[in-house]
Design an enzyme around this catalytic site. Structure first.
Site, PDB file in Angstrom:
ATOM      1  N   ASP A  11     146.043  25.624   6.393  1.00  0.00           N
ATOM      2  CA  ASP A  11     145.028  24.909   7.172  1.00  0.00           C
ATOM      3  C   ASP A  11     145.641  24.073   8.289  1.00  0.00           C
ATOM      4  O   ASP A  11     145.028  23.907   9.355  1.00  0.00           O
ATOM      5  CB  ASP A  11     144.226  23.958   6.272  1.00  0.00           C
ATOM      6  CG  ASP A  11     143.385  24.678   5.240  1.00  0.00           C
ATOM      7  OD1 ASP A  11     142.697  25.641   5.609  1.00  0.00           O
ATOM      8  OD2 ASP A  11     143.412  24.270   4.068  1.00  0.00           O
ATOM      9  N   GLU A  36     146.533  32.529   1.945  1.00  0.00           N
ATOM     10  CA  GLU A  36     145.817  32.175   0.724  1.00  0.00           C
ATOM     11  C   GLU A  36     145.446  33.403  -0.101  1.00  0.00           C
ATOM     12  O   GLU A  36     145.383  33.341  -1.328  1.00  0.00           O
ATOM     13  CB  GLU A  36     144.546  31.410   1.101  1.00  0.00           C
ATOM     14  CG  GLU A  36     143.680  31.014  -0.075  1.00  0.00           C
ATOM     15  CD  GLU A  36     142.440  30.259   0.361  1.00  0.00           C
ATOM     16  OE1 GLU A  36     141.730  29.754  -0.522  1.00  0.00           O
ATOM     17  OE2 GLU A  36     142.185  30.176   1.562  1.00  0.00           O
ATOM     18  N   THR A  83     135.046  29.703   5.890  1.00  0.00           N
ATOM     19  CA  THR A  83     134.333  30.941   5.570  1.00  0.00           C
ATOM     20  C   THR A  83     132.863  30.689   5.265  1.00  0.00           C
ATOM     21  O   THR A  83     132.021  31.554   5.515  1.00  0.00           O
ATOM     22  CB  THR A  83     134.982  31.656   4.369  1.00  0.00           C
ATOM     23  OG1 THR A  83     135.142  30.735   3.291  1.00  0.00           O
ATOM     24  CG2 THR A  83     136.330  32.226   4.749  1.00  0.00           C
ATOM     25  N   ASP A 123     145.799  31.377   8.024  1.00  0.00           N
ATOM     26  CA  ASP A 123     144.459  31.219   7.454  1.00  0.00           C
ATOM     27  C   ASP A 123     143.569  32.180   8.235  1.00  0.00           C
ATOM     28  O   ASP A 123     143.185  31.910   9.367  1.00  0.00           O
ATOM     29  CB  ASP A 123     143.947  29.787   7.593  1.00  0.00           C
ATOM     30  CG  ASP A 123     142.707  29.545   6.729  1.00  0.00           C
ATOM     31  OD1 ASP A 123     142.029  30.528   6.379  1.00  0.00           O
ATOM     32  OD2 ASP A 123     142.416  28.381   6.409  1.00  0.00           O
ATOM     33  N   ASP A 158     138.606  38.198   4.842  1.00  0.00           N
ATOM     34  CA  ASP A 158     139.801  37.357   4.889  1.00  0.00           C
ATOM     35  C   ASP A 158     141.066  38.193   4.713  1.00  0.00           C
ATOM     36  O   ASP A 158     142.028  38.069   5.475  1.00  0.00           O
ATOM     37  CB  ASP A 158     139.743  36.296   3.783  1.00  0.00           C
ATOM     38  CG  ASP A 158     139.081  35.011   4.237  1.00  0.00           C
ATOM     39  OD1 ASP A 158     138.976  34.792   5.440  1.00  0.00           O
ATOM     40  OD2 ASP A 158     138.658  34.233   3.368  1.00  0.00           O
ATOM     41  N   ILE A 206     140.418  33.398   8.090  1.00  0.00           N
ATOM     42  CA  ILE A 206     139.099  32.925   8.540  1.00  0.00           C
ATOM     43  C   ILE A 206     138.887  31.557   7.907  1.00  0.00           C
ATOM     44  O   ILE A 206     138.494  31.453   6.747  1.00  0.00           O
ATOM     45  CB  ILE A 206     137.957  33.883   8.147  1.00  0.00           C
ATOM     46  CG1 ILE A 206     138.161  35.261   8.759  1.00  0.00           C
ATOM     47  CG2 ILE A 206     136.602  33.318   8.609  1.00  0.00           C
ATOM     48  CD1 ILE A 206     137.088  36.275   8.384  1.00  0.00           C
ATOM     49  N   ASP A 207     139.196  30.516   8.652  1.00  0.00           N
ATOM     50  CA  ASP A 207     138.986  29.162   8.141  1.00  0.00           C
ATOM     51  C   ASP A 207     137.518  28.787   8.291  1.00  0.00           C
ATOM     52  O   ASP A 207     136.885  29.108   9.299  1.00  0.00           O
ATOM     53  CB  ASP A 207     139.856  28.160   8.906  1.00  0.00           C
ATOM     54  CG  ASP A 207     139.790  26.770   8.293  1.00  0.00           C
ATOM     55  OD1 ASP A 207     140.025  26.648   7.081  1.00  0.00           O
ATOM     56  OD2 ASP A 207     139.493  25.815   9.033  1.00  0.00           O
TER      57      ASP A 207
END
Length: 404
Positions: free
Chosen positions: A321, A79, A158, A153, A54, A155-156
């Site tokens: 997101d 994030e 995960t 984001d 990430d 890697i949404d």
């Protein structure tokens, strides 16, 4: 402004390349295998690999955009923190170094001396990935750079990325789980108004070559600014079977709803959605309520036209997101609104529905909670569609039921 959007597309593809490489290169895939082992992984690695992946993707996006558009780096938010503590207790700030060798050396410290994995990861990070969308060449929109903020984001979903399920069958075109639910989300918003202006959704795992097992992805983008609304046309998607005619298990519900004269809608929800909301949606949508993983992917389902709406009543999605799919939906004539705020205002037509905004955090909150979409959300494709949907939903959902 097309230059910024072109670079966002290019860097999203580089990020997707990194995500795919972590699943396809043996040295990196072994770290993902360790990630699956639960309690044992912490005995071997001080750093969760999914967090490292990430952060790396996030840093690649930040550094790439800063190199192309100086001054943007401090306005790119996400994030993940880029600070790690390794097994020796050393605090390491992860960053992209000028050379592949320097990046490999830094990654080796984060990965507790795993030089093979560090070298493989550094090589992927420093590879040049060429991508452009000719449709953007003719776009002439001027937006001052100093008014732009960016939510990322990297890697949404995960969990789906780590699990790596590649054999999940879709239901009416929608994947309930698996690698197709993984997305990379980059949303650009106005720092003054909070409105989303540009969005890129990169879906790294769309199709897999049966011989090489290599994955290909797909990209979606949109821009909405001062009356200019343009977007990438998604591939033609046939209407989900049962979206208007019913499907096995839904016939009785459809018949009852049609008898009441209900407008026909389809929606995608989280598997964790609360029961009162699921029950209300069933009254409005019949059997056309689908479950899927990943907030970004569910937003993408609306963008693609696989469903009419994405409904989520909890406060566990965040600005990173929703910003990218929200921007694309705005460019298409839709948007994302606060779920609880809509119910509180009532379903009367002509109201100004509470759009999600991206520039101000919640006062008094800390950490990621500062940037939560506290009232939940509804993603939709047209205002008229939203108003009709709310007029049908509200009678079946008391305000107390809508609160997470």
């Amino acid at each position: 402004m097309s230059a910024i959007l072109q670079e966002l597309l290019r860097v999203s593809e580089k990020a997707a390349h990194i995500a795919r490489a972590c699943r396809q290169q043996d040295a990196l895939f072994q770290l993902l295998i360790e990630e699956k082992k639960g309690g044992e992984k912490n005995k071997k690695f001080a750093v969760d690999f999914k967090t490292l992946a990430d952060v790396l993707v996030q840093e690649v996006i930040k550094r790439h955009m800063e190199s192309k558009f100086p001054g943007l780096e401090d306005k790119i938010f996400g994030e993940e923190s880029n600070e790690f503590t390794n097994a020796l207790g050393e605090m390491i700030v992860l960053r992209l170094c000028p050379t592949e060798g320097e990046t490999a050396e830094l990654l080796s410290k984060v990965l507790n001396g795993n030089q093979l994995a560090a070298g493989a990861l550094a090589k992927v990070i420093h590879e040049d990935v060429a991508f452009a969308d000719p449709a953007l060449d003719s776009v002439q929109v001027t937006i001052p750079h100093d008014t732009l903020g960016i939510w990322v984001d990297p890697i949404d979903s995960t969990h789906q990325y780590i699990q790596g399920s590649a054999d999940v069958e879709p239901s009416h075109g929608i994947f309930p789980r698996g690698l197709p639910c993984v997305t990379i989300l980059i949303g650009v918003y106005d720092l003054r108004t909070g409105l989303p202006l540009m969005g890129v959704i990169n879906q790294p795992f769309v199709s897999q070559d049966p011989d090489t097992l290599r994955w290909e992805g797909r990209r979606y983008w949109g821009l909405s600014y001062m009356g200019t609304n343009i977007h990438s046309l998604p591939p033609p998607v046939s209407e989900p079977q049962g979206a208007r005619t019913g499907h096995p298990g839904a016939e009785a519900a459809d018949t009852g709803a049609q008898a009441q004269g209900a407008h026909r809608f389809s929606a995608v929800i989280s598997a964790s959605e609360q029961e009162p909301v699921r029950a209300a949606l069933a009254r409005v949508c019949g059997g056309r309520v689908f479950r899927a993983a990943g907030a970004g992917y569910k937003g993408l389902c609306v963008v693609q036209g696989l469903v009419d709406l994405y409904v989520f009543s909890y406060d566990t999605t965040f600005k990173w997101d929703s910003c990218a799919p929200h921007a694309i939906l705005r460019a298409m004539g839709g948007g994302m609104v606060d779920f609880q705020g809509c119910l509180a205002r009532g379903p009367a037509a002509g109201r100004e529905w509470p759009q999600l905004l991206y520039h101000v955090g919640h006062e008094g909150a800390s950490g990621v909670d500062r940037w939560a979409n506290r009232g939940g959300l509804i993603a939709y494709r047209s205002r008229q569609q939203l108003e009709t949907f709310l007029s049908l939903l509200a009678p079946h959902l008391a305000p107390a039921d809508a609160r997470a």
